[in-house]
Write an enzyme that holds these catalytic residues in place. Structure first.
Site, PDB file in Angstrom:
ATOM      1  N   CYS A  25       0.814  -1.224   0.000  1.00  0.00           N
ATOM      2  CA  CYS A  25       0.000   0.000   0.000  1.00  0.00           C
ATOM      3  C   CYS A  25       0.845   1.271   0.000  1.00  0.00           C
ATOM      4  O   CYS A  25       0.322   2.359  -0.234  1.00  0.00           O
ATOM      5  CB  CYS A  25      -0.950  -0.002   1.186  1.00  0.00           C
ATOM      6  SG  CYS A  25      -1.972  -1.469   1.226  1.00  0.00           S
ATOM      7  N   HIS A  69      -3.550   7.097   2.415  1.00  0.00           N
ATOM      8  CA  HIS A  69      -3.972   5.797   1.869  1.00  0.00           C
ATOM      9  C   HIS A  69      -5.380   5.488   2.363  1.00  0.00           C
ATOM     10  O   HIS A  69      -5.693   5.674   3.543  1.00  0.00           O
ATOM     11  CB  HIS A  69      -2.979   4.719   2.326  1.00  0.00           C
ATOM     12  CG  HIS A  69      -3.433   3.341   2.021  1.00  0.00           C
ATOM     13  ND1 HIS A  69      -3.872   2.970   0.768  1.00  0.00           N
ATOM     14  CD2 HIS A  69      -3.542   2.235   2.793  1.00  0.00           C
ATOM     15  CE1 HIS A  69      -4.227   1.700   0.788  1.00  0.00           C
ATOM     16  NE2 HIS A  69      -4.036   1.236   2.014  1.00  0.00           N
ATOM     17  N   ASN A  87     -10.271  -0.107  -0.536  1.00  0.00           N
ATOM     18  CA  ASN A  87      -8.818   0.000  -0.414  1.00  0.00           C
ATOM     19  C   ASN A  87      -8.184  -0.569  -1.687  1.00  0.00           C
ATOM     20  O   ASN A  87      -8.373  -1.742  -1.984  1.00  0.00           O
ATOM     21  CB  ASN A  87      -8.396  -0.794   0.839  1.00  0.00           C
ATOM     22  CG  ASN A  87      -6.890  -0.841   1.051  1.00  0.00           C
ATOM     23  OD1 ASN A  87      -6.113  -0.483   0.174  1.00  0.00           O
ATOM     24  ND2 ASN A  87      -6.490  -1.317   2.226  1.00  0.00           N
TER      25      ASN A  87
HETATM   26  N1  COA Z   1     -19.375  -8.905   7.661  1.00  0.00           N
HETATM   27  C1  COA Z   1     -19.940  -9.254   8.835  1.00  0.00           C
HETATM   28  N2  COA Z   1     -19.205  -9.707   9.885  1.00  0.00           N
HETATM   29  C2  COA Z   1     -17.874  -9.790   9.726  1.00  0.00           C
HETATM   30  C3  COA Z   1     -17.236  -9.444   8.521  1.00  0.00           C
HETATM   31  C4  COA Z   1     -18.048  -8.985   7.460  1.00  0.00           C
HETATM   32  N3  COA Z   1     -17.542  -8.609   6.269  1.00  0.00           N
HETATM   33  N4  COA Z   1     -15.919  -9.638   8.667  1.00  0.00           N
HETATM   34  C5  COA Z   1     -15.713 -10.080   9.909  1.00  0.00           C
HETATM   35  N5  COA Z   1     -16.876 -10.182  10.552  1.00  0.00           N
HETATM   36  C6  COA Z   1     -17.130 -10.620  11.923  1.00  0.00           C
HETATM   37  C7  COA Z   1     -16.036 -11.476  12.475  1.00  0.00           C
HETATM   38  O1  COA Z   1     -16.234 -12.819  12.079  1.00  0.00           O
HETATM   39  C8  COA Z   1     -16.205 -11.274  13.942  1.00  0.00           C
HETATM   40  O2  COA Z   1     -17.256 -12.080  14.400  1.00  0.00           O
HETATM   41  P1  COA Z   1     -17.157 -12.852  15.819  1.00  0.00           P
HETATM   42  O3  COA Z   1     -17.026 -11.746  16.839  1.00  0.00           O
HETATM   43  O4  COA Z   1     -18.420 -13.597  15.865  1.00  0.00           O
HETATM   44  O5  COA Z   1     -15.910 -13.686  15.699  1.00  0.00           O
HETATM   45  C9  COA Z   1     -16.682  -9.836  14.077  1.00  0.00           C
HETATM   46  O6  COA Z   1     -17.158  -9.474  12.778  1.00  0.00           O
HETATM   47  C10 COA Z   1     -15.612  -8.868  14.515  1.00  0.00           C
HETATM   48  O7  COA Z   1     -14.444  -9.125  13.741  1.00  0.00           O
HETATM   49  P2  COA Z   1     -13.144  -8.302  13.987  1.00  0.00           P
HETATM   50  O8  COA Z   1     -12.092  -8.744  13.009  1.00  0.00           O
HETATM   51  O9  COA Z   1     -12.810  -8.281  15.439  1.00  0.00           O
HETATM   52  O10 COA Z   1     -13.657  -6.852  13.561  1.00  0.00           O
HETATM   53  P3  COA Z   1     -12.958  -5.459  13.760  1.00  0.00           P
HETATM   54  O11 COA Z   1     -13.847  -4.614  14.567  1.00  0.00           O
HETATM   55  O12 COA Z   1     -11.520  -5.571  14.146  1.00  0.00           O
HETATM   56  O13 COA Z   1     -12.984  -4.884  12.277  1.00  0.00           O
HETATM   57  C11 COA Z   1     -11.594  -4.544  10.380  1.00  0.00           C
HETATM   58  C12 COA Z   1     -12.292  -5.560  11.243  1.00  0.00           C
HETATM   59  C13 COA Z   1     -10.831  -5.292   9.286  1.00  0.00           C
HETATM   60  C14 COA Z   1     -12.595  -3.615   9.746  1.00  0.00           C
HETATM   61  C15 COA Z   1     -10.581  -3.733  11.271  1.00  0.00           C
HETATM   62  O14 COA Z   1      -9.783  -4.583  12.015  1.00  0.00           O
HETATM   63  C16 COA Z   1      -9.714  -2.836  10.463  1.00  0.00           C
HETATM   64  O15 COA Z   1     -10.172  -1.862   9.924  1.00  0.00           O
HETATM   65  N6  COA Z   1      -8.400  -3.117  10.379  1.00  0.00           N
HETATM   66  C17 COA Z   1      -7.493  -2.406   9.524  1.00  0.00           C
HETATM   67  C18 COA Z   1      -7.424  -3.162   8.255  1.00  0.00           C
HETATM   68  C19 COA Z   1      -6.877  -2.396   7.140  1.00  0.00           C
HETATM   69  O16 COA Z   1      -7.229  -1.272   6.929  1.00  0.00           O
HETATM   70  N7  COA Z   1      -5.985  -3.048   6.393  1.00  0.00           N
HETATM   71  C20 COA Z   1      -5.390  -2.541   5.233  1.00  0.00           C
HETATM   72  C21 COA Z   1      -4.236  -1.700   5.597  1.00  0.00           C
HETATM   73  S1  COA Z   1      -3.286  -1.404   4.197  1.00  0.00           S
END
Ligand code: COA
Length: 324
Positions: A115, A251, A281
């Site tokens: 990225c 980004h 993204n």
């Molecule tokens: N739809 C519905 N539920 C979803 C899902 C989706 N697309 N993806 C994951 N879940 C669920 C998970 O299974 C989990 O369920 P559980 O609690 O029953 O296990 C729950 O949602 C929470 O998952 P979690 O991974 O803890 O969510 P989060 O609040 O951390 O959000 C992101 C996930 C990816 C949005 C967050 O971590 C994030 O923004 N991270 C940065 C990622 C990023 O920007 N990466 C690129 C950088 S270059």
């Protein structure tokens, strides 16, 4: 005289694939919802390729940037593409762009900084231009991330999109005022996509494809600490204060990361334009696509100070202050 020359962005262009996929479209294919995706990420839709390719979108973005800059193919000395999803292992996307636009004087190659790819390409071009070897460069970030997503993994595939962004840069009296870049390979495994496995006759590997895996929370923590620090450093290096910056073009990973960076810098969110609502993204392509959208809307005026910042896989990050 040469010591005073800087690398200036003189034109931008971008290209998104035609097919729009909304969060509601995804919720018909997998157990997710518009509410989950938009509240956690800010993303409402993304563009995904059907017939389009990484190189094809790059060529269109490049032509638009050259037209915007008023630069001909013969003037391009250097083409660098930040990408992790080229169409071929070889030739590079940059060489495909060179052939398509007829920039036969140019040296062309790709770089992999995930990225941060566009930012790193910008800094490489800056270093070449400062030596005086080259005068004009075409730099791109271009990705077809949809081909490295596991479409059964709702935690990653809903976040990413496809597209290409380009900028023409040239030696000038103003431009990049300061930049900061870095890498932390010790944390690389929080965001991975394995390359193809070795299947030579002396090993017995299965050939199942490999997709993107991410520890979202670790990436989040990395971004919200490293990015504000990098921005503070680069602004100070430019001899400016945060209040002097007109826009922060980050980004486009996640609106919550952008809000957190704004808060940590004590800057209004209005100074952080976004494209993630309609693009998702797009890794290396995010920053140049956003910049091109800002340029197209007439937001960028000569003399403005803009922070550009990319961060992601590697882990890698890079920020710059540019005078427009
Ligand atoms: N739809 C519905 N539920 C979803 C899902 C989706 N697309 N993806 C994951 N879940 C669920 C998970 O299974 C989990 O369920 P559980 O609690 O029953 O296990 C729950 O949602 C929470 O998952 P979690 O991974 O803890 O969510 P989060 O609040 O951390 O959000 C992101 C996930 C990816 C949005 C967050 O971590 C994030 O923004 N991270 C940065 C990622 C990023 O920007 N990466 C690129 C950088 S270059």
């Amino acid at each position: 005289m040469r010591g005073k020359m800087r690398t200036r962005i003189i034109g931008t262009g971008s290209c998104l694939p035609e097919t729009v996929v909304t969060n509601d479209d995804l919720s018909k294919m997998m157990d997710t919802s518009d509410e989950w995706i938009s509240s956690r990420t800010g993303i409402r839709e993304r563009r995904l390729v059907k017939e389009e390719t990484t190189a094809g979108m790059s060529v269109t973005a490049a032509r638009r940037a050259m037209e915007n800059a008023g630069v001909s193919a013969q003037e391009i000395d250097l083409i660098i593409v930040g990408t992790i999803t080229g169409d071929y292992v070889t030739p590079s996307v940059a060489c495909e762009v060179q052939a398509a636009i007829g920039a036969d004087r140019a040296t062309a190659f790709d770089i992999n900084a995930a990225c941060s790819g566009f930012m790193f390409a910008l800094f490489i071009a800056d270093a070449y231009l400062k030596t005086g070897i080259y005068k004009t460069a075409l730099i791109l970030g271009a990705e077809t991330l949809s081909k490295i997503m596991d479409w059964n993994d709702r935690s990653t595939c809903v976040l990413f999109g496809d597209g290409a962004g380009a900028a023409v840069v040239r030696s000038d009296e103003t431009g990049i005022l300061a930049y900061d870049q870095g890498s932390d390979g010790t944390k690389g495994m929080v965001l991975t996509c394995r390359n193809r496995k070795n299947n030579n006759p002396f090993v017995s590997n299965s050939t199942e494809p490999s997709y993107t895996h991410m520890d979202g929370q670790e990436v989040y923590k990395f971004a919200v600490t490293t990015v504000p620090d990098s921005i503070k450093e680069v602004v100070e290096e430019a001899g400016l204060s945060i209040g002097d910056i007109d826009y922060f073009a980050l980004h486009q990973a996640n609106i919550r990361i952008i809000r957190s960076v704004a808060k940590r810098l004590n800057v209004s969110e209005d100074k952080f334009p976004t494209s993630l609502e309609h693009c998702g993204n797009i890794s290396a392509a995010s920053v140049p696509i956003l910049l091109d959208e800002m340029n197209g809307k007439g937001l960028l005026k000569p003399g403005m100070k803009i922070v550009l910042s990319g961060f992601g896989g590697g882990l890698t990050w890079g920020s710059a202050v540019v005078e427009w």
